[in-house]
Design a protein around this motif. Structure first.
Motif, PDB file in Angstrom:
ATOM      1  N   ILE A  47      42.742  35.381  32.034  1.00  0.00           N
ATOM      2  CA  ILE A  47      44.009  35.130  31.357  1.00  0.00           C
ATOM      3  C   ILE A  47      44.187  33.652  31.037  1.00  0.00           C
ATOM      4  N   LEU A  48      43.687  32.787  31.910  1.00  0.00           N
ATOM      5  CA  LEU A  48      43.918  31.356  31.731  1.00  0.00           C
ATOM      6  C   LEU A  48      43.463  30.828  30.365  1.00  0.00           C
ATOM      7  N   PRO A  49      42.219  31.078  29.944  1.00  0.00           N
ATOM      8  CA  PRO A  49      41.811  30.512  28.658  1.00  0.00           C
ATOM      9  C   PRO A  49      42.635  31.064  27.504  1.00  0.00           C
ATOM     10  N   LEU A  50      42.938  32.369  27.563  1.00  0.00           N
ATOM     11  CA  LEU A  50      43.682  32.966  26.455  1.00  0.00           C
ATOM     12  C   LEU A  50      45.083  32.367  26.372  1.00  0.00           C
ATOM     13  N   SER A  51      45.731  32.219  27.542  1.00  0.00           N
ATOM     14  CA  SER A  51      47.087  31.694  27.496  1.00  0.00           C
ATOM     15  C   SER A  51      47.080  30.214  27.105  1.00  0.00           C
ATOM     16  N   MET A  52      46.055  29.480  27.551  1.00  0.00           N
ATOM     17  CA  MET A  52      46.021  28.058  27.185  1.00  0.00           C
ATOM     18  C   MET A  52      45.796  27.883  25.689  1.00  0.00           C
ATOM     19  N   VAL A  53      44.826  28.625  25.144  1.00  0.00           N
ATOM     20  CA  VAL A  53      44.575  28.504  23.706  1.00  0.00           C
ATOM     21  C   VAL A  53      45.796  28.983  22.934  1.00  0.00           C
ATOM     22  N   GLY A  54      46.389  30.067  23.405  1.00  0.00           N
ATOM     23  CA  GLY A  54      47.602  30.556  22.762  1.00  0.00           C
ATOM     24  C   GLY A  54      48.696  29.508  22.802  1.00  0.00           C
ATOM     25  N   GLY A  55      48.853  28.858  23.946  1.00  0.00           N
ATOM     26  CA  GLY A  55      49.872  27.825  24.076  1.00  0.00           C
ATOM     27  C   GLY A  55      49.622  26.669  23.123  1.00  0.00           C
ATOM     28  N   VAL A  56      48.350  26.243  23.029  1.00  0.00           N
ATOM     29  CA  VAL A  56      48.038  25.116  22.141  1.00  0.00           C
ATOM     30  C   VAL A  56      48.311  25.500  20.694  1.00  0.00           C
TER      31      VAL A  56
ATOM     32  N   LEU B 248      29.086  35.134  43.512  1.00  0.00           N
ATOM     33  CA  LEU B 248      29.918  34.140  42.840  1.00  0.00           C
ATOM     34  C   LEU B 248      29.234  33.578  41.602  1.00  0.00           C
ATOM     35  N   TRP B 249      27.973  33.238  41.753  1.00  0.00           N
ATOM     36  CA  TRP B 249      27.229  32.662  40.629  1.00  0.00           C
ATOM     37  C   TRP B 249      27.202  33.630  39.455  1.00  0.00           C
ATOM     38  N   GLN B 250      26.987  34.907  39.770  1.00  0.00           N
ATOM     39  CA  GLN B 250      26.890  35.869  38.667  1.00  0.00           C
ATOM     40  C   GLN B 250      28.184  35.906  37.876  1.00  0.00           C
ATOM     41  N   HIS B 251      29.310  35.828  38.588  1.00  0.00           N
ATOM     42  CA  HIS B 251      30.582  35.807  37.872  1.00  0.00           C
ATOM     43  C   HIS B 251      30.704  34.546  37.029  1.00  0.00           C
ATOM     44  N   LEU B 252      30.398  33.402  37.630  1.00  0.00           N
ATOM     45  CA  LEU B 252      30.560  32.151  36.894  1.00  0.00           C
ATOM     46  C   LEU B 252      29.587  32.094  35.727  1.00  0.00           C
ATOM     47  N   PHE B 253      28.363  32.560  35.957  1.00  0.00           N
ATOM     48  CA  PHE B 253      27.375  32.514  34.870  1.00  0.00           C
ATOM     49  C   PHE B 253      27.782  33.423  33.722  1.00  0.00           C
ATOM     50  N   TRP B 254      28.137  34.650  34.042  1.00  0.00           N
ATOM     51  CA  TRP B 254      28.425  35.579  32.955  1.00  0.00           C
ATOM     52  C   TRP B 254      29.790  35.356  32.344  1.00  0.00           C
ATOM     53  N   PHE B 255      30.663  34.682  33.070  1.00  0.00           N
ATOM     54  CA  PHE B 255      31.927  34.319  32.428  1.00  0.00           C
ATOM     55  C   PHE B 255      31.646  33.427  31.234  1.00  0.00           C
ATOM     56  N   PHE B 302      36.518  37.293  26.424  1.00  0.00           N
ATOM     57  CA  PHE B 302      36.762  36.749  27.759  1.00  0.00           C
ATOM     58  C   PHE B 302      36.941  37.826  28.816  1.00  0.00           C
ATOM     59  N   VAL B 303      37.034  39.067  28.420  1.00  0.00           N
ATOM     60  CA  VAL B 303      37.293  40.099  29.423  1.00  0.00           C
ATOM     61  C   VAL B 303      36.185  41.145  29.456  1.00  0.00           C
ATOM     62  N   VAL B 304      34.975  40.769  29.096  1.00  0.00           N
ATOM     63  CA  VAL B 304      33.891  41.751  29.142  1.00  0.00           C
ATOM     64  C   VAL B 304      32.751  41.333  30.061  1.00  0.00           C
ATOM     65  N   TRP B 305      32.825  40.142  30.668  1.00  0.00           N
ATOM     66  CA  TRP B 305      31.606  39.570  31.229  1.00  0.00           C
ATOM     67  C   TRP B 305      31.002  40.406  32.353  1.00  0.00           C
ATOM     68  N   ALA B 306      31.834  41.116  33.131  1.00  0.00           N
ATOM     69  CA  ALA B 306      31.263  41.780  34.306  1.00  0.00           C
ATOM     70  C   ALA B 306      30.397  42.978  33.936  1.00  0.00           C
ATOM     71  N   HIS B 307      30.275  43.325  32.625  1.00  0.00           N
ATOM     72  CA  HIS B 307      29.376  44.434  32.302  1.00  0.00           C
ATOM     73  C   HIS B 307      27.914  44.061  32.510  1.00  0.00           C
ATOM     74  N   HIS B 308      27.662  42.788  32.799  1.00  0.00           N
ATOM     75  CA  HIS B 308      26.299  42.407  33.157  1.00  0.00           C
ATOM     76  C   HIS B 308      26.012  42.684  34.627  1.00  0.00           C
ATOM     77  N   GLN B 309      27.056  43.058  35.379  1.00  0.00           N
ATOM     78  CA  GLN B 309      26.905  43.118  36.831  1.00  0.00           C
ATOM     79  C   GLN B 309      27.192  44.498  37.379  1.00  0.00           C
ATOM     80  N   PHE B 310      27.053  45.525  36.535  1.00  0.00           N
ATOM     81  CA  PHE B 310      27.442  46.859  36.972  1.00  0.00           C
ATOM     82  C   PHE B 310      26.718  47.284  38.240  1.00  0.00           C
ATOM     83  N   ILE B 311      25.482  46.856  38.397  1.00  0.00           N
ATOM     84  CA  ILE B 311      24.785  47.274  39.614  1.00  0.00           C
ATOM     85  C   ILE B 311      24.596  46.115  40.575  1.00  0.00           C
ATOM     86  N   ALA B 312      25.352  45.044  40.376  1.00  0.00           N
ATOM     87  CA  ALA B 312      25.161  43.872  41.239  1.00  0.00           C
ATOM     88  C   ALA B 312      26.045  43.928  42.467  1.00  0.00           C
TER      89      ALA B 312
END
Lengths: 73, 566, 197
Positions: A47-56, B248-255, B302-312
């Motif tokens: 949510i953070l990036p979307l709300s920040m970009v939306g805010g800007v 944690l890394w997988q989340h940060l990487f795929w984000f 921004f809300v799809v990244w965890a589909h890389h981790q379905f079996i992680a």
């Protein structure tokens, strides 16, 4: 009609209960706190990036509205 | 950037190496990216040879050990995405096109732009250097999952792994600076009269891609710093024994990693849109629909990244959620494809080389997109995860994006960049010589993946179910096609170099296009515009009924058809 | 100012008269990225903390909550001084603006100095980067913030020293200000998460 709504209500209760019963064989940590922490950080990072970009964008729009349109263009 | 620059003759160094001119920086990015692509191409040749003919001495390389195989695969992926697709599609075309298409003389921050390239070059050098340290380059796959990437005892590359992380980190800083420049320039340096909906689609796409990149890169940088600490200082951010968490890394990487797909996709789709409108001689269908589809793609990415981790080991309930978002994101992308097809509908199409590439992009990307839906379903992904089906899928997206998108762009803008026309005949030879082998490489990989062939294994000799004659034949077909495809790139290089020096001189506007870059000499001089243009209409007014000629440059005084229609 | 003679001069680029100055827009974009970076660090911290059975781990020193609370006051005060400096700057009262800038730099410097002193103490008590995941995250998050604070202070000091009677380049002033607000603004969140919870 009434029977229908009762069935819908039953289904809702059933589904809500299902989430509790849903086993999580691949979750590496059994603790609820870990699960919630993952939920929270997932929500935060999504949510953070979307709300920040939306805010800007909103801020830029208000700035544009305040300034009268440029002449000569 | 002082005004004195224009008054004295610039030395070679000033003009081509330490230049702040956006065109030169664009070329620097492009040629560095192409050089890196050659390295990535060589790597894929080596490890495909090993897969097709296990254990042979690969000509030009020698015996491929397991360690070398891992390193080759890892760095092939890393280079092609971070050092070829990104610099060429975003940085090179972005730098070259943004000021020219909006009627500006340069970027808003030319020196930051130069710094951006210098950091990028440094990152490329660090990566190349990592191949030559003891034990070779990093081999923990381009996704660098810990603990494999964090512990030298597992990845066996105590120097290669940290260098890889440092190189990737530097590269992101470079693109961060470039992205800030792109956004600010598009916002503040547009020609008078160029309103929001008069901006060429390709610029919108590049800038939206930059915004996506900037919003998603922070988590990966944070993750990379933590990974580097784990590697060098011995902290335990990703080590469960020390209380850390490898997931944690997988989340940060795929984000970052998933928006990254759209970061490179959007500029390619923008390039294709420009080319289609010009060679269909039709107004681009649904400008605003395209724009809003791209916004929707950006939001959903921004809300799809965890589909890389379905079996992680993520929560299955979360996996359900990400399956839904993943399937939803195909809607705006499909919308874009439909709109592009609508632009082609009923047009009298000129099948020039750029247009062929643009059409090929649509056809091939469609296969990549549709196979992605298989993988987005969390149930099916349990089977397909980490098989060659995934490999074939993302190559059917990334090859159209990076390679076809680049060729579409370079064949279209070559006259503007270098002032000469490319040879059409050899351009078409190169086109067919690339597209046909490309499909012969990856369709066998789909079949192999469906048969259960796992990724990142240096040979299947010890897997009796996978080492059958049928499957081995498919591997050989893929490898032979790859070599054919690589060989045909020589045609392009020769064509490009020959045309650069000996080609037909290009006119100012050889394709009869509308956008502002076609109003300046080819190649554009330092400072681009002798007189800054004013924009009167949108960029896609082709075959307008009121006009004798079928195009209507944006800077030609006259009525705005979009307004008069209302 | 337009025409080929002034090629490359950034002023020619803003012919349409930007509604938002380029430096401000660029800094906002950078801050956006930085916020995402800190959000990721915070997320990682929360997940690791939730994983742990005892937090903070046994055998690790407790963080100085009270001293840092006072120190937080210094940082917030510094941000407020910059805010006041901006108000003076806008009306063209440059000497007053310069004085307030100096205050902002001083208070920010105090913050960093107290942090450094705390760190030296904590290191002495055995809280190091590798002593536990607790120490790793403390030095990572707080250290990253301190790095940003030092960078911003250097920029502010430079701004202060080059402050002439005619004031200062407005775009630089604006850019530095936005970055400092970011450094100041994110600190209470980090303080709450790392020190208090």
């Amino acid at each position: 009609m009434k029977g229908n709504s009762i069935i819908v209500l039953m289904c809702c209760i059933l589904l809500a209960g299902l989430a509790q019963a849903d086993a999580c064989p691949v979750c590496f940590s059994a603790k609820d706190e870990t699960r919630l922490a993952f939920y929270f950080s997932t929500a935060l990072l999504s949510i953070l990036p979307l709300s920040m970009v939306g805010g800007v964008i909103f801020w830029i729009r208000t700035r544009f509205k305040r300034v009268p349109p440029q002449t000569g263009a | 950037m002082s005004e004195a620059h224009t008054h004295h003759e610039m030395s070679f160094w000033e003009k081509y190496v330490f230049s702040t001119d956006h065109k030169i920086i664009g070329f620097q990015y492009m040629f560095t990216g192409l050089f890196m692509a050659l390295i990535g191409g060589f790597f894929v040749y080596v490890f495909r040879m090993q897969l097709a003919f296990p254990g042979i001495d690969v000509p030009g390389f020698g015996h491929v050990s397991e360690l070398a195989y891992n390193s080759l695969v890892t760095n092939h992926g890393t280079i092609m995405i971070f050092w070829f697709a990104m610099p060429v599609l975003i940085a090179a075309f972005g730098n070259f096109l943004i000021p020219l298409m909006i009627g500006a003389d340069d970027m808003v921050f030319p020196r930051i732009n130069r710094l951006s390239y210098q950091i990028f070059l440094l990152s490329a050098l660090v990566l190349i250097a990592s191949f030559f340290v003891p034990n070779g380059g990093f081999g923990g796959s381009w996704t660098a999952y810990p603990p494999l990437s964090a512990e030298a005892q597992y990845n066996a590359t105590p120097l290669g792994a940290p260098m890889w992380v440092i190189a990737v980190g530097l590269e992101f800083v470079a693109f961060l600076l470039g992205g800030i420049n792109f956004i600010t320039t598009l916002m503040n340096a547009r020609a008078p009269g160029m309103k929001m909906y008069d901006i060429p689609i390709v610029l919108w796409m590049i800038v939206i891609a930059s915004i996506l990149f900037m919003c998603s890169v922070g988590p990966l940088l944070a993750g990379a710093i933590m990974l580097l600490f784990d590697q060098l200082i011995g902290t335990g951010f990703y080590n469960p024994a020390h209380g850390g968490d490898p997931l944690l890394w997988q989340h940060l990487f795929w984000f970052f990693g998933h928006p990254e797909v759209y970061v490179v996709l959007l500029p390619a789709m923008g390039i294709v849109a420009e080319i289609m409108a010009v060679f269909a001689r039709k107004k681009l269908f649904g400008y605003k629909t395209i724009l809003y589809s791209v916004f929707a793609t950006g939001i959903l990415s921004f809300v799809v990244w965890a589909h890389h981790q379905f079996i992680a080991g993520i929560d299955p309930r979360m996996a359900n959620l990400f399956t839904v978002t993943t399937l939803i994101i195909s809607v705006p992308i499909a919308e874009l494809c439909f709109v592009y097809i609508a632009t082609l509908y009923g047009a009298s199409i000129t099948f020039s080389t750029p247009m062929l590439w643009a059409l090929a992009f649509m056809a091939e990307f469609l296969i990549g997109g549709v196979t992605g839906i298989f993988l987005g379903a969390s149930g099916l992904d349990v089977y397909y995860h980490d098989t060659y089906f995934v490999v074939a899928h993302f190559h059917y997206t990334f090859v159209p994006i990076a390679i076809i998108g680049f060729y579409a762009g370079i064949t279209y803008w070559f006259p503007k960049m270098f002032g000469r026309m490319l040879n059409e005949y050899w351009g078409k030879v190169h086109f067919w010589g690339t597209i046909i082998p490309f499909n012969f490489i990856f369709i066998p990989l789909f079949i192999l993946g469906a048969a259960g062939q796992h990724r990142r294994i240096s040979g299947y000799v010890h897997f009796p179910d996978l080492y059958t004659q049928d499957l081995q034949n498919l591997r050989i077909i893929a490898t032979v096609s790859l070599i054919a495809m690589l060989a045909f790139q020589v045609v392009f290089i020769v064509n490009m170099v020959y045309s650069w020096f000996r080609g037909k001189k290009a006119e100012i506007n050889p394709w009869k296009a509308n956008t502002l870059e076609w109003t300046v000499p080819s190649p554009p001089p330092h400072g681009n515009f002798a007189e800054f243009p004013t924009v009167y209409r949108g960029p896609y007014e082709y075959s307008h009924p009121d006009r004798e000629v079928d195009y209507w440059p944006q800077n030609e005084p006259g009525p705005d058809p979009a307004k008069s229609r209302k | 100012m337009s025409g080929p003679q002034s090629v490359g001069s950034p002023r020619t680029l803003t012919r349409t008269g930007p509604v938002i100055p380029s430096s401000l827009l660029a800094m906002v974009a950078l801050v956006l990225t930085e916020i995402m970076l800190f959000a990721a660090l915070i997320s990682s911290f929360l997940i690791v903390k939730a994983d742990a059975s005892i937090w903070p781990p046994l055998g690790q020193p407790r963080l100085p909550v009270i001293v840092t609370a006072v120190n937080t006051g210094f940082l917030l005060g510094s941000g407020f001084m910059f805010f006041l400096a901006n108000r003076r700057f806008r009306v063209g009262d440059f000497p007053a603006s310069r004085k307030l800038m100096g205050m902002a730099v001083f208070l920010g410097g105090v913050f960093v100095a107290v942090q450094g002193y705390e760190w030296s103490k904590l290191l002495g008590f055995g809280l190091t980067v590798t002593s536990s995941i607790y120490g790793s995250f403390f030095y990572l998050i707080i250290g990253f913030h301190a790095l940003h604070a030092v960078g911003a202070l250097v920029a502010m000091l430079h701004l202060f020293l080059t402050f002439g009677p005619q004031g200062q380049s407005a775009s630089r002033f604006l850019g530095t200000q936005v970055f400092w607000y970011f450094v100041v603004g994110i600190w209470p969140i980090l303080y709450y998460l790392v020190y208090l919870s």
